[in-house]
Design an enzyme around this catalytic site. Sequence first.
Site, PDB file in Angstrom:
ATOM      1  CB  SER A 187      -0.866   0.002   1.266  1.00 20.85           C
ATOM      2  OG  SER A 187      -1.455   1.265   1.442  1.00 20.85           O
ATOM      3  CE1 TYR A 200      -4.096  -2.104   5.173  1.00 18.66           C
ATOM      4  CE2 TYR A 200      -3.384   0.152   4.780  1.00 18.66           C
ATOM      5  CZ  TYR A 200      -3.848  -1.062   4.303  1.00 18.66           C
ATOM      6  OH  TYR A 200      -4.041  -1.233   2.956  1.00 18.66           O
TER       7      TYR A 200
HETATM    8  N1  LIG Z   1      -8.699  -0.176  -1.733  1.00 15.00           N
HETATM    9  C1  LIG Z   1      -7.674   0.600  -1.493  1.00 15.00           C
HETATM   10  O1  LIG Z   1      -7.777   1.831  -1.579  1.00 15.00           O
HETATM   11  C2  LIG Z   1      -6.341  -0.007  -1.142  1.00 15.00           C
HETATM   12  C3  LIG Z   1      -5.236   0.856  -1.050  1.00 15.00           C
HETATM   13  C4  LIG Z   1      -3.994   0.317  -0.726  1.00 15.00           C
HETATM   14  C5  LIG Z   1      -3.851  -1.037  -0.520  1.00 15.00           C
HETATM   15  N2  LIG Z   1      -4.953  -1.863  -0.606  1.00 15.00           N
HETATM   16  C6  LIG Z   1      -4.735  -3.287  -0.375  1.00 15.00           C
HETATM   17  O2  LIG Z   1      -5.323  -4.030  -1.417  1.00 15.00           O
HETATM   18  C7  LIG Z   1      -5.731  -5.301  -0.927  1.00 15.00           C
HETATM   19  C8  LIG Z   1      -7.162  -5.564  -1.343  1.00 15.00           C
HETATM   20  O3  LIG Z   1      -7.980  -4.538  -0.808  1.00 15.00           O
HETATM   21  P1  LIG Z   1      -9.416  -4.194  -1.403  1.00 15.00           P
HETATM   22  O4  LIG Z   1      -9.594  -2.746  -1.237  1.00 15.00           O
HETATM   23  O5  LIG Z   1      -9.585  -4.813  -2.737  1.00 15.00           O
HETATM   24  O6  LIG Z   1     -10.352  -4.913  -0.307  1.00 15.00           O
HETATM   25  P2  LIG Z   1     -11.866  -5.425  -0.409  1.00 15.00           P
HETATM   26  O7  LIG Z   1     -12.566  -4.871  -1.585  1.00 15.00           O
HETATM   27  O8  LIG Z   1     -12.433  -5.178   0.939  1.00 15.00           O
HETATM   28  O9  LIG Z   1     -11.696  -7.003  -0.636  1.00 15.00           O
HETATM   29  C9  LIG Z   1     -11.037  -7.765   0.318  1.00 15.00           C
HETATM   30  C10 LIG Z   1     -11.040  -9.211  -0.108  1.00 15.00           C
HETATM   31  O10 LIG Z   1     -10.299  -9.952   0.865  1.00 15.00           O
HETATM   32  C11 LIG Z   1     -11.157 -10.927   1.465  1.00 15.00           C
HETATM   33  N3  LIG Z   1     -10.859 -11.013   2.882  1.00 15.00           N
HETATM   34  C12 LIG Z   1     -10.855 -10.003   3.776  1.00 15.00           C
HETATM   35  N4  LIG Z   1     -10.511 -10.476   4.985  1.00 15.00           N
HETATM   36  C13 LIG Z   1     -10.316 -11.799   4.845  1.00 15.00           C
HETATM   37  C14 LIG Z   1      -9.950 -12.829   5.725  1.00 15.00           C
HETATM   38  N5  LIG Z   1      -9.741 -12.602   7.016  1.00 15.00           N
HETATM   39  N6  LIG Z   1      -9.820 -14.082   5.245  1.00 15.00           N
HETATM   40  C15 LIG Z   1     -10.051 -14.346   3.959  1.00 15.00           C
HETATM   41  N7  LIG Z   1     -10.390 -13.406   3.054  1.00 15.00           N
HETATM   42  C16 LIG Z   1     -10.528 -12.146   3.495  1.00 15.00           C
HETATM   43  C17 LIG Z   1     -12.558 -10.433   1.245  1.00 15.00           C
HETATM   44  O11 LIG Z   1     -13.409 -11.568   1.325  1.00 15.00           O
HETATM   45  P3  LIG Z   1     -14.927 -11.419   1.787  1.00 15.00           P
HETATM   46  O12 LIG Z   1     -15.618 -10.964   0.581  1.00 15.00           O
HETATM   47  O13 LIG Z   1     -15.317 -12.754   2.245  1.00 15.00           O
HETATM   48  O14 LIG Z   1     -14.942 -10.383   2.875  1.00 15.00           O
HETATM   49  C18 LIG Z   1     -12.424  -9.824  -0.150  1.00 15.00           C
HETATM   50  O15 LIG Z   1     -12.437 -10.815  -1.133  1.00 15.00           O
HETATM   51  C19 LIG Z   1      -5.534  -5.264   0.590  1.00 15.00           C
HETATM   52  O16 LIG Z   1      -4.346  -5.931   0.915  1.00 15.00           O
HETATM   53  C20 LIG Z   1      -5.415  -3.782   0.893  1.00 15.00           C
HETATM   54  O17 LIG Z   1      -4.644  -3.546   2.033  1.00 15.00           O
HETATM   55  C21 LIG Z   1      -6.193  -1.369  -0.918  1.00 15.00           C
END
Ligand SMILES: NC(=O)c1ccc[n+]([C@@H]2O[C@H](COP(=O)([O-])OP(=O)(O)OC[C@H]3O[C@@H](n4cnc5c(N)ncnc54)[C@H](OP(=O)(O)O)[C@@H]3O)[C@@H](O)[C@H]2O)c1
Length: 310
Positions: A187, A200
């Site tokens: 991130s 985080y």
């Molecule tokens: N979005 C941003 O702005 C952003 C920015 C920087 C970095 N990131 C990083 O990008 C990655 C993905 O983020 P995202 O924004 O795409 O998140 P998201 O839309 O909330 O999706 C998260 C995914 O991970 C799964 N998940 C969450 N907790 C879990 C657990 N304990 N065990 C198994 N599966 C789990 C969720 O499954 P369920 O559907 O079952 O909940 C979902 O498929 C993360 O590592 C995050 O830190 C995101």
Amino acid sequence: MSVCSCISTTCVVIVILQIIKTLVPWLYKNLLGPKFFGPKIDVRRMGQWAVITGATDGIGKAYAKALAKKGVNVVLISRSKDKLEKVAEEIKSASSAQVKIIDVDFTQGPEIYDKIEKGIAGLEVGTLVNNVGMSYANPEFFLSIQDRDKLLRDIIECNIHSVTHMCKLVMPGMVERKKGVIINISSLSAVVPSPLLSVYGATKAFVDKFSVDLNTEYSSQGIIVQSVLPGYVATNMSKIRKETFLAPNSDNYVASALTTLVALKFYGPKLNPLYHSEILSRCVLPDICGRDNLLRLVPHETVEATTRIA
Ligand SMILES: NC(=O)c1ccc[n+]([C@@H]2O[C@H](COP(=O)([O-])OP(=O)(O)OC[C@H]3O[C@@H](n4cnc5c(N)ncnc54)[C@H](OP(=O)(O)O)[C@@H]3O)[C@@H](O)[C@H]2O)c1
């Protein structure tokens, strides 16, 4: 022409040349090169299967769809079985890829990796996307985090242990075949100040550092480790519902990130999916972060690994 105007014209020309000298290579390296020229990494050649953690939503789902479209079979790993089944159907109807699902909760301790190991046994995994991650419900002072002990343990399990465990499971096959790609989703908060998200941000700094050093360790064995540092992406986690000027949707973000999976020798060590949010952060924060952080974007690849693949 007077001496004075001659000197001023020369100065203007020098400044313009300096700007061009800086701007053109930057535009080539960050915009034109990754999109239009040079060797791309063919993920199909890495192996028949890709494993994606956190694959039912957001960035992980976008990687799963994009890799399936490229002709790679995908193993989707997430927590909710019904969502996994739904995404598997979606991918099957949009591509010819085979899809496997594994339902595990990454906060549930080391036992879950036995189930994952059984689920991927015998598959030729050429691509691993370590995407799963969690954060606080809302930004908070460290000492004020609700249910702190459990939440912090969960964040560390999910954001750090998942990455090292998944690498441990998948890398032996890659080393044997002398090829593989590992994409670790860190991130921007790993490299810019992230007060109120201190734990985080620290877990994401771990992911970034681990990726860079792992890449150095294994590049000579044909394995590329990319550390992706997204800024804001419109997903459930960011609570940004729609794509905006500052936050791409996950499909567009991943399409851009995949174009950066290219040879380092060609483009230099660090490339970045160009998004306004990241550019702004890096323009606004250099004094706080230090200049090096302006360059610590994505991905990190080494000459040896990428030359061989190219
Ligand atoms: N979005 C941003 O702005 C952003 C920015 C920087 C970095 N990131 C990083 O990008 C990655 C993905 O983020 P995202 O924004 O795409 O998140 P998201 O839309 O909330 O999706 C998260 C995914 O991970 C799964 N998940 C969450 N907790 C879990 C657990 N304990 N065990 C198994 N599966 C789990 C969720 O499954 P369920 O559907 O079952 O909940 C979902 O498929 C993360 O590592 C995050 O830190 C995101």
